[in-house]
Design a protein around this motif. Structure first.
Motif, PDB file in Angstrom:
ATOM      1  N   PHE A  76      31.056  36.849  41.153  1.00  0.00           N
ATOM      2  CA  PHE A  76      32.053  36.621  42.205  1.00  0.00           C
ATOM      3  C   PHE A  76      31.506  35.617  43.218  1.00  0.00           C
ATOM      4  CE2 PHE A  76      32.774  40.816  40.484  1.00  0.00           C
ATOM      5  CZ  PHE A  76      34.154  40.890  40.369  1.00  0.00           C
ATOM      6  N   SER A 117      41.538  36.284  36.767  1.00  0.00           N
ATOM      7  CA  SER A 117      40.986  36.539  38.102  1.00  0.00           C
ATOM      8  C   SER A 117      39.897  35.523  38.403  1.00  0.00           C
ATOM      9  CB  SER A 117      40.410  37.951  38.183  1.00  0.00           C
ATOM     10  OG  SER A 117      39.238  38.050  37.404  1.00  0.00           O
ATOM     11  N   ASP A 118      39.330  35.622  39.608  1.00  0.00           N
ATOM     12  CA  ASP A 118      38.278  34.686  40.002  1.00  0.00           C
ATOM     13  C   ASP A 118      36.914  35.065  39.427  1.00  0.00           C
ATOM     14  OD1 ASP A 118      40.061  33.208  41.470  1.00  0.00           O
ATOM     15  OD2 ASP A 118      39.674  34.292  43.339  1.00  0.00           O
ATOM     16  N   ASP A 123      41.971  42.904  31.399  1.00  0.00           N
ATOM     17  CA  ASP A 123      42.627  43.188  32.681  1.00  0.00           C
ATOM     18  C   ASP A 123      42.240  42.159  33.738  1.00  0.00           C
ATOM     19  OD1 ASP A 123      44.098  44.552  34.641  1.00  0.00           O
ATOM     20  OD2 ASP A 123      42.381  45.787  35.192  1.00  0.00           O
ATOM     21  N   LEU A 124      41.003  41.658  33.653  1.00  0.00           N
ATOM     22  CA  LEU A 124      40.515  40.710  34.655  1.00  0.00           C
ATOM     23  C   LEU A 124      40.797  39.266  34.278  1.00  0.00           C
ATOM     24  CD1 LEU A 124      37.049  42.326  35.505  1.00  0.00           C
ATOM     25  CD2 LEU A 124      39.140  42.405  36.865  1.00  0.00           C
ATOM     26  N   ARG A 181      39.811  47.870  41.284  1.00  0.00           N
ATOM     27  CA  ARG A 181      40.536  47.435  40.088  1.00  0.00           C
ATOM     28  C   ARG A 181      39.795  47.859  38.813  1.00  0.00           C
ATOM     29  NH1 ARG A 181      42.664  41.193  39.106  1.00  0.00           N
ATOM     30  NH2 ARG A 181      43.656  41.557  37.068  1.00  0.00           N
ATOM     31  N   GLU A 188      34.093  40.015  47.852  1.00  0.00           N
ATOM     32  CA  GLU A 188      35.030  39.955  46.727  1.00  0.00           C
ATOM     33  C   GLU A 188      34.594  40.888  45.607  1.00  0.00           C
ATOM     34  OE1 GLU A 188      38.014  38.422  46.579  1.00  0.00           O
ATOM     35  OE2 GLU A 188      37.564  38.125  48.708  1.00  0.00           O
ATOM     36  N   ALA A 223      36.775  44.140  44.219  1.00  0.00           N
ATOM     37  CA  ALA A 223      37.150  44.246  42.806  1.00  0.00           C
ATOM     38  C   ALA A 223      36.899  45.642  42.243  1.00  0.00           C
ATOM     39  CB  ALA A 223      36.386  43.208  41.983  1.00  0.00           C
TER      40      ALA A 223
END
Length: 963
Positions: A284, A362-363, A358-359, A296, A289, A293
């Motif tokens: 990350f 994302s970043d 799922d990710l 999640r 961040e 996360a």
């Protein structure tokens, strides 16, 4: 060990130690060395104990506490001594359970339970359970040395608590002892059982009635006053007494830090060892961040979920502790390691891929691991956090004090942001202060550069933790401690977290169980101020300690080196971890004073000058260092790089200055000179040293163990053999003629020359006698060692300045040139150059194609090779030669240079060898070759078995003969 003067002063009744000895089947110690060894734990605090008892049985510990009660003396029950909040340091009689009371009493594999004694270390317990594929779930990073008794006392957790919860969640029953002598099993209690117990007339009935009445008086506060988060360790577990929680007295006592009861036995619930694990590593842009996360990720039910920040990675990278794992991290400035477990690989693999799916988008950057070796490297990277953050290179020491606060995982990202802001506002440098930990449960670890020597610095520390307590409890409804308990660090902050009513209820529980405040007083209830009893504090002062070594990692100060140990206790594991050496003397004796931690404590107390006031002349420190094998294992295996071998050499140099030394220091410290003289008439010398009567006289005169054989001198030295040879042309190298190869095993040198010339090198030997000074260093004759090194540099100067590689065959001599020499003569540029161009035999041959040898080799790596040189090049060379290499996981051979030859050391020396090495050698197939590059290792094998070990050079030379 020598007899030590006992300290039995005004803090204990007259004759108290003798009364303890008469009543207790165990070791009762009131000497200054023992008091010093137990003065600290892993926290900021220091309290000198009244005495130490090492009971041989649980009943002996009960007897010790009875004597303490009769004398009204406080008691501290201590496990691994790794507490980070000051729980295991006190001005009390310390009961150390670890040496004897460390057994598994029973295992019920079908019910998944076991009963154990409190002194058993977690790793030892799990090794015993492994045959049933079971384990105790919680696993702190100190799993090698933390004990079940200590885990119960502190309500320990660890990374695996993500799946298995805290210790309190895994305790079924406890066999406990109160200070007044009441002994009972406690656990969950039904209403009818509670009524029956409370109706009695004994002390047990009084305790149960008191707990029920206390609970009922504070029922509303108990139900509403505890934070609803996964990692609340602070305070007493009064919520376990609620009716809906089964009035579970065992769980109520877990985490009470020895302030209420002493744990005598524990019945534990076990879990199955997961068959397969996979890991997803997420990168990350910043730590906040990563924290955000977590919520999640949690629905995917990870087995472990840990957080790391860039500061920690940089600190570990600067120490080269886990470089391989660091290099494999995905891009980012903060990381989450998410581990999944399953009964099948597909189960664990599927869970990992569901998270990655799922990710997607994302970043986070992603790395997937299904290799157990790589996963273990990342786990070790996280577990190395405490060591890496304690001593940032060239920076201020970092301390606990706000070490393990916890919030709800959903709040973690915001809390990390606010905590970093608070740290910045108080001036605690971001480059020094890492935030990492068990992010899946909202628990944040950190060590902070508190200034704990000045009044202003200590005041600043107090102000910070008070504001941090307000932040975590008032704003986030979190816990002061999410793992390591309250002790003294957080005891006086509990009102901030729980309010006056619950803290008052804690006091009532303490008064019920321990009305005289004799059980680990000053912790949790009526706590010592968090800025008192500091290990340093404003009174910390010491006279200068001029030194021979430079101590480059400790600002050139021996006093700072003596503070390097942070008490993690990895050196106290009961068996060598895979690929480690530390600590052979502790592994044999199981004595705190014979561990690097214990020796560091004594050196620290020597620096302070109170408990041990004699400085370099201290007999207590001398005795503690006497059984140090100077293997240097701690130099690399200790998470903070404690180097007892160097400290021992330094201490002996000053301790014996202008005094008569032990005879072994002369007979073995001056071995290079004796060997040179013996080489003029080796047959005559051997005839004398091998004759029984003469050998007996020589060994007595030389301080040599009578059980040892004096090694034979070679009839022709390597250097004499060399004089008659004509070197072959090629790239020039200098072969170092160390004392052991030259005078005892010259065949190794001849083999090395043959191999090096086959590899295309022009081999040269120094034109005059040279020595690295090893034997003088190991016996603490450092002034002579420096003179020897300067003379050697004079002989080699032209070769050194020409950049010619110097090739070593004996690992201990190589370690001198790579490490010790530069620390003894830090301003000598030629020494510095030599340290960089000195290579081992295998390192020089990295690009050589060796002959193929179809043999199986059992390999004993020399301790100094492990600690300073590394054996990677040797392993690679053997692989290229087709040798089936089996690395013995044996640690130190036990001989360790002069150590195993010295009178009084034989039993420890042999016991160290008998742990793994010697039995494995005896059991080896006759066709297997025993490879040991170290003279000590070969000698131990030869004198304790019927096998002979060879140097790698000898083995490779046989391949040349077959070509």
């Amino acid at each position: 060990m020598a007899v030590q003067v006992e300290i039995e002063g005004p803090r204990t009744p007259a004759g108290f130690a003798d009364t303890l000895r008469a009543a207790v089947d165990g070791e009762v110690r009131f000497d200054a060395g023992s008091l010093a060894a137990y003065s600290c734990d892993s926290s900021n605090y220091r309290q000198i104990p009244l005495g130490v008892v090492v009971p041989r049985s649980v009943s002996a510990a009960v007897a010790a506490i009875r004597v303490c009660r009769q004398a009204d003396v406080p008691v501290l029950s201590r496990g691994g001594g790794t507490s980070l909040a000051g729980q295991s340091t006190n001005a009390a009689v310390v009961i150390d359970w670890t040496k004897y009371c460390n057994q598994v009493i029973s295992v019920d594999a079908s019910a998944r339970t076991c009963v154990v004694e409190p002194g058993i270390a977690l790793d030892d317990l799990n090794r015993a359970l492994a045959k049933d594929k079971l384990m105790f779930g919680p696993k702190p990073s100190t799993h090698q040395s933390c004990t079940i008794g200590g885990m119960v006392g502190n309500n320990s957790c660890g990374a695996s608590a993500q799946a298995y919860g805290k210790t309190v969640d895994n305790v079924r029953r406890l066999n406990v002892l109160t200070y007044d002598g009441t002994r009972m099993w406690v656990g969950p209690t039904t209403d009818s059982e509670l009524d029956e117990i409370a109706a009695g007339n004994d002390r047990r009935a009084e305790l149960y009635r008191g707990m029920r009445e206390l609970r009922d008086r504070h029922l509303a506060a108990i139900r509403t006053g505890y934070p609803k988060i996964p990692r609340r360790v602070s305070g007493y577990n009064l919520d376990s007494l609620l009716p809906e929680n089964g009035f579970n007295v065992a769980k109520a006592l877990v985490g009470s830090e020895g302030t209420l009861i002493t744990v005598l036995q524990a019945e534990l619930e076990l879990v199955r060892v997961p068959a397969y694990q996979t890991m997803v590593v997420l990168g990350f842009p910043n730590l906040e961040e990563a924290g955000r996360a977590v919520k999640r990720i949690l629905p995917h039910k990870p087995w472990q979920l840990e957080g790391l920040d860039e500061v920690l990675i940089n600190l570990e990278h600067s120490e080269h502790t886990v470089d391989t794992a660091i290099e494999r991290l995905p891009s980012g400035r903060a990381w989450l390691t998410v581990q999944f477990a399953g009964d099948t690989f597909d189960e664990a693999d599927q869970a990992a891929h569901q998270l990655m799916d799922d990710l997607h988008g994302s970043d986070a950057t992603v790395s997937y691991l299904d290799d157990p070796g790589r996963e273990q490297q990342l786990i070790e990277l996280r577990e190395a956090g405490l060591g890496a953050t304690a001593h940032p290179a060239a920076q201020h020491e970092n301390w606990e004090g706000w070490e393990d606060s916890a919030v709800h995982p959903n709040d973690l990202g915001d809390y990390l942001h606010d905590l970093r802001d608070l740290l910045n506002r108080f001036g605690y440098d971001e480059s020094e202060t890492s935030l990492y930990g068990h992010f899946g449960q909202g628990c944040v670890h950190t060590r902070i550069p508190f200034e704990l020597r000045t009044a202003d610095g200590i005041s600043h520390y107090r102000e910070f933790v008070q504001e941090a307590a307000q932040l975590v409890t008032t704003k986030y409804g979190g816990s002061l401690s999410g793992e390591h308990g309250d002790g003294q660090s957080r005891g006086e902050l509990l009102t901030t977290m729980f309010g006056p009513e619950l803290v008052g209820a804690f006091g009532e529980l303490k008064a019920l169980f321990d009305p005289g405040n004799r059980m680990n007083p000053g912790k949790i209830v009526d706590p010592n101020p968090l800025d008192s009893h500091l290990r340093l504090g404003t009174e910390f002062a010491h006279r200068p300690f001029p030194t021979e070594f430079a101590y480059p990692k400790d600002d050139g100060k021996f006093s700072k080196a003596a503070m390097r140990c942070v008490g993690i206790g990895k050196c106290r594991q009961s068996s060598s971890a895979s690929g480690e050496v530390m600590c052979p003397s502790y592994l044999v004796t199981r004595e705190e004073e014979h561990s690097p931690r214990g020796r560091s404590r004594l050196l620290f107390e020597m620096v302070r000058g109170e408990v041990i006031p004699d400085g370099w002349r201290s007999k207590e420190v001398r005795d503690a260092l006497d059984l140090c094998l100077a293997c240097k294992g701690c130099k690399v295996d200790c998470p903070v790089g404690v180097d007892v071998a160097t400290y021992k050499a330094e201490f002996m140099s000053h301790h014996y200055r202008h005094r008569l030394r032990p005879m072994a220091h002369y007979s073995m410290g001056w071995l290079p000179v004796a060997a040179l003289l013996a080489s003029r008439a080796p047959k005559l010398v051997n005839a004398v040293t091998q004759a029984p009567l003469a050998a007996r006289v020589l060994k007595r005169a030389g301080g040599i163990a009578p059980e040892r054989q004096i090694p034979r001198f070679a009839e022709q030295t390597m250097t004499d053999w060399w004089k008659d040879r004509t070197p072959k042309s090629g790239k020039r190298v200098v072969l170092w003629p160390d004392t052991f190869t030259n005078y005892f095993h010259p065949a190794i040198g001849r083999s090395a020359v043959a191999v090096l010339e086959s590899a295309g090198y022009e081999v040269a030997l120094p034109e005059r006698p040279v020595c690295c000074g090893l034997t003088w260093i190991s016996t603490g004759q450092l002034g002579i060692a420096k003179r020897v090194l300067r003379r050697t540099i004079g002989v080699l100067r032209d070769e050194i300045r020409a950049g010619v590689p110097i090739v070593g065959l004996e690992p201990s001599c190589g370690a001198v040139f790579r490490s010790d020499a530069a620390e003894l003569l830090p301003d000598d540029e030629d020494i510095r150059r030599l340290s960089r161009q000195f290579v081992t035999f295998a390192e020089l041959l990295r690009d050589w194609e060796p002959p193929q040898l179809d043999v199986h080799a059992l390999v004993q790596t020399h301790c100094h090779e492990h600690a300073v040189l590394t054996s990677d090049a040797e392993a690679d060379l053997m692989k290229r030669a087709g040798i089936g290499r089996e690395q013995l996981d044996s640690g130190c051979c036990g001989l360790a240079g002069n150590f195993g030859f010295e009178r009084g050391h034989y039993d420890v020396s042999i016991a160290a060898g008998e742990r793994v090495l010697l039995p494995r050698v005896r059991a080896a197939d006759a066709s297997s070759v025993i490879v040991a590059d170290g003279f000590s290792c070969r000698t131990q094998i030869e004198q304790a078995t019927d096998r002979r070990a060879v140097h790698l050079a000898e083995l490779l030379a046989t391949g040349l003969q077959e070509e």
